[in-house]
Design a protein around this motif. Sequence first.
Motif, short mmCIF file in Angstrom:
data_model
loop_
_atom_site.label_atom_id
_atom_site.label_comp_id
_atom_site.label_asym_id
_atom_site.label_seq_id
_atom_site.Cartn_x
_atom_site.Cartn_y
_atom_site.Cartn_z
N LEU A 547 0.83 -1.20 0.00
CA LEU A 547 0.00 0.00 0.00
C LEU A 547 0.87 1.25 0.00
O LEU A 547 2.04 1.21 0.39
CB LEU A 547 -0.92 0.00 1.23
N PRO A 548 0.30 2.39 -0.40
CA PRO A 548 1.06 3.65 -0.35
C PRO A 548 1.23 4.13 1.09
O PRO A 548 0.54 3.64 2.00
CB PRO A 548 0.20 4.62 -1.16
N MET A 591 -0.98 4.24 -5.81
CA MET A 591 -2.41 4.55 -5.76
C MET A 591 -2.72 5.50 -4.61
O MET A 591 -1.87 5.82 -3.79
CB MET A 591 -3.22 3.26 -5.63
N GLY A 592 -3.97 5.92 -4.56
CA GLY A 592 -4.41 6.80 -3.47
C GLY A 592 -4.38 8.25 -3.88
O GLY A 592 -3.67 8.66 -4.80
N GLU A 601 -5.77 8.65 0.81
CA GLU A 601 -6.94 7.77 0.88
C GLU A 601 -7.08 7.01 -0.42
O GLU A 601 -6.89 7.58 -1.51
CB GLU A 601 -8.19 8.62 1.14
N LEU A 602 -7.40 5.73 -0.31
CA LEU A 602 -7.66 4.92 -1.51
C LEU A 602 -9.07 5.21 -2.00
O LEU A 602 -10.03 5.17 -1.23
CB LEU A 602 -7.51 3.43 -1.19
N THR A 603 -9.21 5.52 -3.28
CA THR A 603 -10.52 5.84 -3.85
C THR A 603 -11.28 4.55 -4.18
O THR A 603 -10.72 3.44 -4.14
CB THR A 603 -10.35 6.67 -5.12
N ASP A 604 -12.56 4.71 -4.53
CA ASP A 604 -13.36 3.55 -4.93
C ASP A 604 -12.74 2.87 -6.16
O ASP A 604 -12.74 1.63 -6.25
CB ASP A 604 -14.79 3.99 -5.25
N ASP A 606 -9.56 2.82 -6.95
CA ASP A 606 -8.37 2.10 -6.50
C ASP A 606 -8.75 0.75 -5.90
O ASP A 606 -8.15 -0.29 -6.21
CB ASP A 606 -7.60 2.93 -5.46
N LEU A 607 -9.76 0.78 -5.02
CA LEU A 607 -10.19 -0.45 -4.36
C LEU A 607 -10.73 -1.45 -5.36
O LEU A 607 -10.49 -2.66 -5.26
CB LEU A 607 -11.24 -0.13 -3.29
#
Length: 702
Positions: A547-548, A591-592, A601-604, A606-607
């Motif tokens: 993760l970032p 990402m994020g 924050e991870l966006t929709d 990204d998820l």
Amino acid sequence: MAECAEHLRLRRPVPPPAQRVEPVLVVAVLPRRTRPVVVVRAFVVVRAIPAAVVLFLQPVSVLVVELELAGIAVAFFFVVAVVLIEFFLVVPAAAFLLVAVGVLVEFAPVAGAAVSPAVVEFGGGLRGKSGLAWRNGARILGCLGGVGRVRNGRSHPAEPPLPIMPRVAKAKTASAKKDSTANLGFEAKLWLAADKLRNNMDAAEYKHVVLGLIFLKYISDTFEEHRAQLLAGEGDYAGANAEDPDEYRAENVFWVPAEARWSHLQANAKQPTIGKIVDDAMVAIERDNPRLKGVLPKDYARPALDKHRLGELIDLIATISLTAASEGEKTHRSVDLLGRVYEYFLTRFASAEGKNGGQFYTPSCVVRCLVEMLAPYKGRIYDPACGSGGMFVQSEKFVESHGGKIGDIAIYGQESNATTRRLAIMNLAIRGIEADIGKEHADTFRHVQHPDLRADYVLANPPFNDSDWFRKDDDVRWKLLGNSPPLVPPKGNANFAWVLHFIHHLAPNGMAGFVLANGSMSSNQSGEGEIRKAIIEADLVDCMVALPGQLFYSTQIPVCLWFLAKNKAADAKRGFRDRRKETLFIDARKMGTLIDRVHRELTDADLEKITSAYHAWRGDKDAGTYQDVAGFCKSAATAEIAAHGHVLTPGRYVGAEEVEDDGEPFEEKMPRLVAELHAQFAQSAKLEQAIQANLRGLGYGG
């Protein structure tokens, strides 16, 4: 400098000579705790009036820039500037000072300062910019009217402007932006207002005051809503007794005695005994609802809590309804409304508490990633470091969003911090989620609350790199991989103690998803490499996600997600393909989206990208066909992982992202790029000469 000063004059209307006014900047350095606070105040000064008098007469605009600098050099500079301006009161000095402030704000981050986002503007013509986004759109200086402040990254509304002379300015073609606070949800307004009431109370203490009251408001509102239906006596409630507690418990509504109802608290909010009244209300609710016994805070009567501010907070919370429908025909369950407020406050308190915030809150985007990848539709879910219960809440939301219902999953948890455990129980109670959080708060390694549990899913965010943990060398958890001698985790780091604990509590077909520090993927210190090798050779690692950084309030370091599977063979019932001796690596470090200077924050989207890749690789129904994507994901065999020294860092496997070929031959591209580079060097040399000349003109030439 003279041009700036002249532009500043032209932007202001020129009054008759007898009434001529000139703008002057007065700067004061004031102590605020351990940090210098630089206050820039602009005035319209009539030369006949001493500056010391005008200082208290016509404040026009204020900007507070908090500079977290160690030393006193900045304070000394501004003190000297104040003296110069007080004596000379001339526009060039004011312009010079304003430019200096702009430069300081611009370059302070380079010097290691933390500067609040701000744009300094005077008269619309001279500007120093911090280079950071001005989040709330409020103009601090420029209109020469009103008082605004920026403190701790939050904007505060401007006071009504003082009457001043009209200003000549170009007409604006674009409509002014709306004040962003007008577009905030009620939970954000509640935070902004409550934060003012906080005064000097520590966030760790204040969160229990506020969240306890929010909980009380929710159960009182839901009680009153159901009570109104019973009193109406229509349909299924015909002949019902509105004072029978069983009528409420049958509908999963907490019974609230008369002395604990919000109307009673609000009626006494201005009384000096309001603290004791709130404590008595909490006691009464626990007495009549055994499920909440020993959970609610009962220290509102303590002398340290300002009762006047407590009353104001009660009045403030009373202004929001936690059961009402939203605009139009769309409605929301009351539990969703309060859950949103509760989660928002947990987020903001985690931010306010900094590192300690991670004790009870995991960012929702990280929790969503874990839950949506594991997809826990049914079964037992276990979190041995459950914090405020966010993993459980997201799991229930996932089940409901996919057509299931609350109760399809059984929840088991444990928390070592007594206060955080109470937060978890309250957080689950307001959503009607049944959970077994153990008989008491307890350390997972000293006293396991669910020793015989074998869970279908383990979801956890244990403490990162914990060096203060209890270890028994003969613990059964260190022997589960069959190694001889047992794989005992090092005393200085509990990361792999948690991993072995998760594996120990997995059912034969169980799966685990958890957060760990990046060091767990590659560290070979104190036997950690041997434990990781044993886990890989046992074919337990299903997927690794890098993760970032900046996702957590508790730490700015990047973290990773581990996904383990006890059985990676084909599973027709769950739709999984045979994944034995394979592991998926996902590199999501790029990402994020930054939501402020220090939090990502991870966006929709990204998820969706991360979870879709895993589900396709795992063979989920309707998940599509999996393909390796250079720079993002790669399916690697166990033999390949062994060749890399059993290191699980995704970057080693996914490779570099493919760059689209622009079609230009290398023989042509390289000379062109070199020519552009030389041209930029020449331009840089010219700029350097111009800067040196300007410095010599100011008497600073070498």
